[in-house]
Design a protein around this motif. Sequence first.
Motif, PDB file in Angstrom:
ATOM      1  N   UNK A  89      51.107  38.708  47.987  1.00  0.00           N
ATOM      2  CA  UNK A  89      49.929  39.245  48.832  1.00  0.00           C
ATOM      3  C   UNK A  89      50.334  39.332  50.487  1.00  0.00           C
ATOM      4  N   UNK A  90      51.828  39.021  50.687  1.00  0.00           N
ATOM      5  CA  UNK A  90      52.229  39.000  51.915  1.00  0.00           C
ATOM      6  C   UNK A  90      53.345  39.718  52.192  1.00  0.00           C
TER       7      UNK A  90
ATOM      8  N   UNK B 232      56.981  48.566  44.177  1.00  0.00           N
ATOM      9  CA  UNK B 232      55.527  47.974  44.256  1.00  0.00           C
ATOM     10  C   UNK B 232      54.827  47.603  45.955  1.00  0.00           C
ATOM     11  N   UNK B 233      55.842  48.021  46.734  1.00  0.00           N
ATOM     12  CA  UNK B 233      55.205  48.023  47.958  1.00  0.00           C
ATOM     13  C   UNK B 233      55.568  46.610  48.901  1.00  0.00           C
ATOM     14  N   UNK B 234      56.333  45.840  48.177  1.00  0.00           N
ATOM     15  CA  UNK B 234      56.743  44.585  48.673  1.00  0.00           C
ATOM     16  C   UNK B 234      58.206  44.713  49.054  1.00  0.00           C
ATOM     17  N   UNK B 235      58.705  44.026  50.039  1.00  0.00           N
ATOM     18  CA  UNK B 235      60.145  43.809  50.458  1.00  0.00           C
ATOM     19  C   UNK B 235      60.805  43.552  49.079  1.00  0.00           C
ATOM     20  N   UNK B 236      61.961  44.546  48.864  1.00  0.00           N
ATOM     21  CA  UNK B 236      62.654  44.283  47.505  1.00  0.00           C
ATOM     22  C   UNK B 236      63.252  42.924  47.305  1.00  0.00           C
ATOM     23  N   UNK B 237      63.689  42.358  48.381  1.00  0.00           N
ATOM     24  CA  UNK B 237      64.334  41.062  48.395  1.00  0.00           C
ATOM     25  C   UNK B 237      63.308  40.058  47.995  1.00  0.00           C
TER      26      UNK B 237
ATOM     27  N   UNK C 104      53.708  43.410  40.589  1.00  0.00           N
ATOM     28  CA  UNK C 104      54.205  42.071  40.444  1.00  0.00           C
ATOM     29  C   UNK C 104      53.291  40.876  40.013  1.00  0.00           C
ATOM     30  N   UNK C 105      52.094  40.988  40.471  1.00  0.00           N
ATOM     31  CA  UNK C 105      51.068  40.016  40.159  1.00  0.00           C
ATOM     32  C   UNK C 105      50.722  40.239  38.511  1.00  0.00           C
ATOM     33  N   UNK C 106      50.748  41.403  38.087  1.00  0.00           N
ATOM     34  CA  UNK C 106      50.486  41.740  36.915  1.00  0.00           C
ATOM     35  C   UNK C 106      51.613  41.228  35.880  1.00  0.00           C
ATOM     36  N   UNK C 107      52.796  41.323  36.635  1.00  0.00           N
ATOM     37  CA  UNK C 107      54.290  40.858  35.548  1.00  0.00           C
ATOM     38  C   UNK C 107      53.971  39.616  35.708  1.00  0.00           C
TER      39      UNK C 107
END
Length: 178
Positions: A175-176, A130-135, A81-84
């Motif tokens: 990052x959180x 991507x490892x983050x909460x989908x919401x 997502x950071x890359x996006x």
Amino acid sequence: MTRETLLRAATQVILDKGVEALTLDAVAHQAGVSKGGLLYHFPNKDVLIVGMVEQLIQDFETALQEEFDRDDAPGTPGQWLRAYIQATLRISKQSLALIARLSSIGVDKPELLECAEAYEQRWRQRLKTDGLNPRTATIIQLAIDGLWFSEVFKLGSPDEPLRTQVVQSLLAMTRKPE
């Protein structure tokens, strides 16, 4: 004559004269080739437009991979997502202008943009893994897409330094993990 040269010529026709001026004759003239030379690569205008859309997507995919590889925290949640976000910010003013103009064609001929839908589905899948909460990840993606949309169509785009603050906030959110 390469496809890339012809696509650049088509882009220049649209940027200089508008979508309504996009004809095979105009592109051939801009590229300095015969119409037959153009038709060898692009048998009709719709195929040419799809080629332009595919080139824009491929350019974005290249930027996306470069940003992914350059991430300062590889292997951590939110890397994709950071890359996006960063790849979205790298889209050139010329590409933004081209996208805005091509979008008017897509309204009348949605089949021309089917190739974009396949990439969009792939990007949504990457977002989910991507490892983050989908919401949270969806909120971030929609926010950066909204910023991009406002810049493409020059509608309510924030000025500096607010734009930079928004982008920094979105990057911090990646990052959180929740």
